[in-house]
Design a protein around this motif. Structure first.
Motif, PDB file in Angstrom:
ATOM      1  N   ILE A  17    -100.449  40.327  48.453  1.00 46.14           N
ATOM      2  CA  ILE A  17     -99.322  40.474  49.381  1.00 46.14           C
ATOM      3  C   ILE A  17     -99.713  41.355  50.560  1.00 46.14           C
ATOM      4  O   ILE A  17     -99.414  41.040  51.723  1.00 46.14           O
ATOM      5  N   LEU A  18    -100.404  42.442  50.288  1.00 44.60           N
ATOM      6  CA  LEU A  18    -100.849  43.325  51.373  1.00 44.60           C
ATOM      7  C   LEU A  18    -101.851  42.609  52.272  1.00 44.60           C
ATOM      8  O   LEU A  18    -101.797  42.735  53.507  1.00 44.60           O
ATOM      9  N   ARG A  19    -102.779  41.863  51.680  1.00 40.91           N
ATOM     10  CA  ARG A  19    -103.755  41.114  52.480  1.00 40.91           C
ATOM     11  C   ARG A  19    -103.065  40.092  53.385  1.00 40.91           C
ATOM     12  O   ARG A  19    -103.513  39.837  54.505  1.00 40.91           O
ATOM     13  N   THR A  20    -101.980  39.502  52.887  1.00 40.30           N
ATOM     14  CA  THR A  20    -101.315  38.428  53.610  1.00 40.30           C
ATOM     15  C   THR A  20    -100.377  38.931  54.698  1.00 40.30           C
ATOM     16  O   THR A  20    -100.320  38.355  55.792  1.00 40.30           O
ATOM     17  N   LEU A  21     -99.662  40.008  54.431  1.00 42.84           N
ATOM     18  CA  LEU A  21     -98.549  40.401  55.300  1.00 42.84           C
ATOM     19  C   LEU A  21     -98.802  41.637  56.147  1.00 42.84           C
ATOM     20  O   LEU A  21     -97.966  41.968  56.995  1.00 42.84           O
ATOM     21  N   THR A  22     -99.902  42.335  55.932  1.00 44.72           N
ATOM     22  CA  THR A  22    -100.124  43.569  56.691  1.00 44.72           C
ATOM     23  C   THR A  22    -101.478  43.554  57.394  1.00 44.72           C
ATOM     24  O   THR A  22    -102.360  42.758  57.067  1.00 44.72           O
ATOM     25  N   LYS A  23    -101.603  44.474  58.323  1.00 43.33           N
ATOM     26  CA  LYS A  23    -102.881  44.743  58.989  1.00 43.33           C
ATOM     27  C   LYS A  23    -103.048  46.258  59.055  1.00 43.33           C
ATOM     28  O   LYS A  23    -102.062  47.009  58.901  1.00 43.33           O
ATOM     29  N   PRO A  24    -104.252  46.775  59.246  1.00 41.44           N
ATOM     30  CA  PRO A  24    -104.446  48.225  59.313  1.00 41.44           C
ATOM     31  C   PRO A  24    -103.513  48.870  60.339  1.00 41.44           C
ATOM     32  O   PRO A  24    -103.321  48.357  61.443  1.00 41.44           O
ATOM     33  N   GLY A  25    -102.918  49.971  59.934  1.00 34.81           N
ATOM     34  CA  GLY A  25    -101.991  50.696  60.798  1.00 34.81           C
ATOM     35  C   GLY A  25    -100.534  50.403  60.521  1.00 34.81           C
ATOM     36  O   GLY A  25     -99.649  51.147  60.971  1.00 34.81           O
ATOM     37  N   ASP A  26    -100.246  49.321  59.788  1.00 35.65           N
ATOM     38  CA  ASP A  26     -98.854  48.996  59.473  1.00 35.65           C
ATOM     39  C   ASP A  26     -98.254  50.034  58.528  1.00 35.65           C
ATOM     40  O   ASP A  26     -98.947  50.613  57.680  1.00 35.65           O
ATOM     41  N   THR A  27     -96.951  50.235  58.647  1.00 32.63           N
ATOM     42  CA  THR A  27     -96.221  51.125  57.746  1.00 32.63           C
ATOM     43  C   THR A  27     -95.702  50.338  56.556  1.00 32.63           C
ATOM     44  O   THR A  27     -95.136  49.254  56.700  1.00 32.63           O
ATOM     45  N   ARG A  48     -91.007  38.413  44.596  1.00 36.62           N
ATOM     46  CA  ARG A  48     -90.932  38.999  43.256  1.00 36.62           C
ATOM     47  C   ARG A  48     -92.296  38.966  42.579  1.00 36.62           C
ATOM     48  O   ARG A  48     -92.978  37.939  42.572  1.00 36.62           O
ATOM     49  N   VAL A  49     -92.681  40.104  42.005  1.00 39.60           N
ATOM     50  CA  VAL A  49     -93.927  40.221  41.243  1.00 39.60           C
ATOM     51  C   VAL A  49     -93.576  40.422  39.771  1.00 39.60           C
ATOM     52  O   VAL A  49     -92.767  41.282  39.423  1.00 39.60           O
ATOM     53  N   GLY A  50     -94.186  39.600  38.909  1.00 46.16           N
ATOM     54  CA  GLY A  50     -93.991  39.724  37.471  1.00 46.16           C
ATOM     55  C   GLY A  50     -95.315  39.918  36.753  1.00 46.16           C
ATOM     56  O   GLY A  50     -96.393  39.799  37.351  1.00 46.16           O
ATOM     57  N   SER A  51     -95.241  40.215  35.464  1.00 45.18           N
ATOM     58  CA  SER A  51     -96.451  40.422  34.673  1.00 45.18           C
ATOM     59  C   SER A  51     -96.105  40.291  33.200  1.00 45.18           C
ATOM     60  O   SER A  51     -94.962  40.526  32.799  1.00 45.18           O
ATOM     61  N   GLY A  78    -102.724  39.864  36.942  1.00 46.32           N
ATOM     62  CA  GLY A  78    -101.851  41.013  36.763  1.00 46.32           C
ATOM     63  C   GLY A  78    -101.101  41.368  38.028  1.00 46.32           C
ATOM     64  O   GLY A  78    -101.297  40.795  39.107  1.00 46.32           O
ATOM     65  N   ALA A  79    -100.214  42.372  37.913  1.00 45.67           N
ATOM     66  CA  ALA A  79     -99.353  42.766  39.024  1.00 45.67           C
ATOM     67  C   ALA A  79    -100.140  43.420  40.158  1.00 45.67           C
ATOM     68  O   ALA A  79     -99.829  43.207  41.337  1.00 45.67           O
ATOM     69  N   THR A  80    -101.157  44.214  39.837  1.00 43.60           N
ATOM     70  CA  THR A  80    -101.918  44.894  40.889  1.00 43.60           C
ATOM     71  C   THR A  80    -102.621  43.882  41.788  1.00 43.60           C
ATOM     72  O   THR A  80    -102.689  44.065  43.016  1.00 43.60           O
ATOM     73  N   HIS A  81    -103.145  42.807  41.218  1.00 45.01           N
ATOM     74  CA  HIS A  81    -103.741  41.734  42.015  1.00 45.01           C
ATOM     75  C   HIS A  81    -102.687  41.098  42.917  1.00 45.01           C
ATOM     76  O   HIS A  81    -102.959  40.772  44.081  1.00 45.01           O
ATOM     77  N   ALA A  82    -101.478  40.944  42.389  1.00 47.99           N
ATOM     78  CA  ALA A  82    -100.390  40.399  43.204  1.00 47.99           C
ATOM     79  C   ALA A  82    -100.097  41.305  44.397  1.00 47.99           C
ATOM     80  O   ALA A  82     -99.926  40.829  45.537  1.00 47.99           O
ATOM     81  N   PHE A  83    -100.031  42.607  44.174  1.00 52.93           N
ATOM     82  CA  PHE A  83     -99.789  43.549  45.279  1.00 52.93           C
ATOM     83  C   PHE A  83    -100.889  43.435  46.335  1.00 52.93           C
ATOM     84  O   PHE A  83    -100.631  43.463  47.545  1.00 52.93           O
ATOM     85  N   PRO A 116     -97.645  29.164  50.602  1.00 49.65           N
ATOM     86  CA  PRO A 116     -98.937  28.573  50.985  1.00 49.65           C
ATOM     87  C   PRO A 116     -99.916  29.579  51.585  1.00 49.65           C
ATOM     88  O   PRO A 116    -101.124  29.490  51.342  1.00 49.65           O
ATOM     89  N   GLU A 117     -99.407  30.547  52.335  1.00 52.21           N
ATOM     90  CA  GLU A 117    -100.302  31.552  52.905  1.00 52.21           C
ATOM     91  C   GLU A 117    -100.833  32.493  51.825  1.00 52.21           C
ATOM     92  O   GLU A 117    -101.998  32.884  51.841  1.00 52.21           O
ATOM     93  N   LEU A 118     -99.974  32.860  50.878  1.00 49.27           N
ATOM     94  CA  LEU A 118    -100.440  33.670  49.743  1.00 49.27           C
ATOM     95  C   LEU A 118    -101.498  32.927  48.948  1.00 49.27           C
ATOM     96  O   LEU A 118    -102.495  33.515  48.511  1.00 49.27           O
ATOM     97  N   LEU A 119    -101.302  31.630  48.751  1.00 49.16           N
ATOM     98  CA  LEU A 119    -102.283  30.819  48.032  1.00 49.16           C
ATOM     99  C   LEU A 119    -103.616  30.777  48.778  1.00 49.16           C
ATOM    100  O   LEU A 119    -104.685  30.883  48.166  1.00 49.16           O
ATOM    101  N   ARG A 120    -103.563  30.628  50.089  1.00 53.74           N
ATOM    102  CA  ARG A 120    -104.797  30.596  50.879  1.00 53.74           C
ATOM    103  C   ARG A 120    -105.573  31.902  50.718  1.00 53.74           C
ATOM    104  O   ARG A 120    -106.801  31.897  50.545  1.00 53.74           O
ATOM    105  N   VAL A 121    -104.862  33.027  50.748  1.00 51.97           N
ATOM    106  CA  VAL A 121    -105.523  34.325  50.593  1.00 51.97           C
ATOM    107  C   VAL A 121    -106.086  34.472  49.179  1.00 51.97           C
ATOM    108  O   VAL A 121    -107.187  35.005  48.996  1.00 51.97           O
TER     109      VAL A 121
END
Length: 489
Positions: A209-219, A329-332, A201-206, A354-359
């Motif tokens: 993406i957050l796990r891959t592209l952000t770290k704590p403290g990011d805006t 793009r996120v779809g569902s 689902g879309a929430t898993h996609a979000f 590839p990085e999203l796949l690894r995560v």
């Protein structure tokens, strides 16, 4: 009908159900139909009104006679099989399997309605309670093409034996990804199957993406109001959500430019079309301006595009304009098939995927190939396009009825929706500690109504009291009478 109001074979047809009194289902109750059916059949077995070997009505006959969906009957029968009260014989149907009903096999009592509500209240998603799901994000099963979906699930369960050895492809079921790539390339933007990652689902996609592209403290920039679960998810990852006002005319681009300049965001989530909760869409000019700001201030754009199939062709698409260079793009399929299937997708550049796949593999290895096969069979079936067109028409009619019902209760729309599932509306008066959206939603629970107040969707204080209404459940007198009784101004 017999003297108890129970339909008999004369009402529902002869044949396999002859002599078996079908149940009287309380259609006024919006949830718990499965629980009602399971409890009633269990009681009939316990009272020896149904003997071992009795053949149950077919799924279709039971559904037609009792005015429930075939989904409801299948789930009820499956639960009774799990309890050991029914058995299933391939090609023959369902039969009563035992006479004794130990206490351990009795169905659980119906779900109680909670006393308070928040954005993660399970009943807003499960459909298990008896409360009228006015604030929920799912549609009645019979609004979807249930025969096509059930047929697709049956196909998916015939998975080849050699596919039971592994976990499935980490990117997701290849045939589904290839079909999606073909459709997206024809209708929106060129994309390869290897640029598509399937998710729960879309929430898993979000989350990925957050796990891959952000770290704590990011805006992280979000629309305000916007998708309620996303706000909680961003905070869960230790990031700071910053709201960009969105209203009738789209995003406040000046506020966006200022926040991008000062907050240095890592990414922004945006609903381009049929935004949740307002139901509005960005113009092409706004989409171009948004892309320009993302380029200028170097942040990713995550396009939440789960309502795309319910919009006419030609609406703005960030992914199409950008070519997946800076846009993810996120779809569902939750809105056009069924949320139960839990199949979403991420489309991204060859360098990012590839990085999203690894995560994804770190977090859960793969997604359900059976679910993905079911979706593939459903969307490649001939009736699928007609199903989606019919669903869009049902939603259009439901929105019109909902807006009339809300107007009769004294509520005005926050924005005029362009389409989709939701109408956001309320009273043009400021909230107080005694009268605010959350307090009214808690009061609604006591009247058997699940509301989603503005507090679920907003980061900034709202100047008025409003709610998000599901167009499938918001046109009846129960809701209108409740809203009239609590009108704060």
């Amino acid at each position: 009908m017999d003297e108890l109001g129970v339909p008999t074979e004369q009402d529902c047809g002869k044949g396999e159900a002859a002599g078996w009194p079908l149940l009287s289902i309380e259609r006024a109750r919006k949830g718990g139909l499965v629980d009602q059916i399971v409890a009633a059949i269990t009681g009939m077995v316990a009272r020896r009104e149904l003997c071992v070997g009795t053949k149950m009505p077919s799924v279709r006959q039971f559904a037609k006679c009792n005015g429930v969906s075939t989904f409801t009957v299948v789930e009820s029968y499956d639960r009774l099989v799990t309890l050991g009260l029914l058995s299933s014989r391939r090609g023959s149907g369902y039969f009563v399997a035992r006479q004794d009903v130990p206490a351990t096999l009795l169905p659980l009592p119906q779900h109680a309605i909670p006393s308070v509500i928040d954005a993660l209240t399970p009943d807003l998603y499960s459909g298990a309670s008896d409360a009228l799901p006015v604030g929920a994000g799912w549609l009645p099963p019979d609004w979807y093409g249930e025969d096509t979906i059930l047929d697709a699930v049956r196909h998916a369960m015939r998975i080849p034996a050699n596919r039971l050895r592994g976990y499935g492809h980490p990117l997701g079921f290849p045939s589904l990804r290839q079909h999606m790539a073909s459709v997206l390339s024809d209708e929106l933007y060129p994309v390869e199957a290897e640029q598509i990652l399937l998710t729960h689902g879309a929430t898993h996609a979000f989350d990925l993406i957050l796990r891959t592209l952000t770290k704590p403290g990011d805006t992280v920039l979000v629309e305000d109001p916007g998708y309620s679960n996303l706000l909680s998810l961003i905070r869960h990852h230790g990031c700071v959500p910053v709201g960009i006002p969105r209203g009738e005319n789209g995003l406040d681009m000046e506020a966006l430019a200022e926040q991008a300049r000062t907050a240095q965001p890592k990414l922004m989530f945006v609903n381009t079309v049929l935004q949740n909760p307002l139901g509005t869409s960005l113009t092409h000019a706004q989409a171009h301006r948004l892309l320009a700001l993302a380029e200028q201030f170097d942040f990713w754009l995550v396009e939440d595009d789960i309502y795309r199939e319910l919009t006419p062709r030609g609406e703005a698409s960030l992914a199409a304009m950008d070519g997946l260079r800076r846009v993810i793009r996120v779809g569902s399929f939750s809105k056009t098939l069924s949320p139960v299937l839990r199949v979403g997708s991420i489309s991204a550049s060859n360098s990012l995927l590839p990085e999203l796949l690894r995560v994804k593999m770190l977090a859960g290895l793969t997604t359900s190939e059976i679910n993905e096969r079911a979706v593939f069979h459903a969307i490649t079936a001939r009736p699928y396009r007609r199903m989606v067109d019919k669903l869009a028409s049902q939603l259009e009619a439901g929105r019109a009825r909902t807006m009339d019902n809300l107007a009769a209760a004294g509520l005005a729309p926050v924005a005029t929706p362009r389409g989709g599932m939701f109408v956001s509306a309320g009273w043009n008066c400021p909230p107080t500690p005694e009268h605010n959206g959350k307090a009214i939603a808690d009061l609604a629970l006591k009247s058997g109504i699940l509301l989603s107040p503005n507090e679920f969707f907003m980061l900034r204080p709202s100047p008025t009291i409003w709610f998000r209404f599901n167009a499938a459940y918001s046109d009846g007198p129960q809701l209108r009478q409740f809203l009239q009784s609590v009108r704060p101004c």
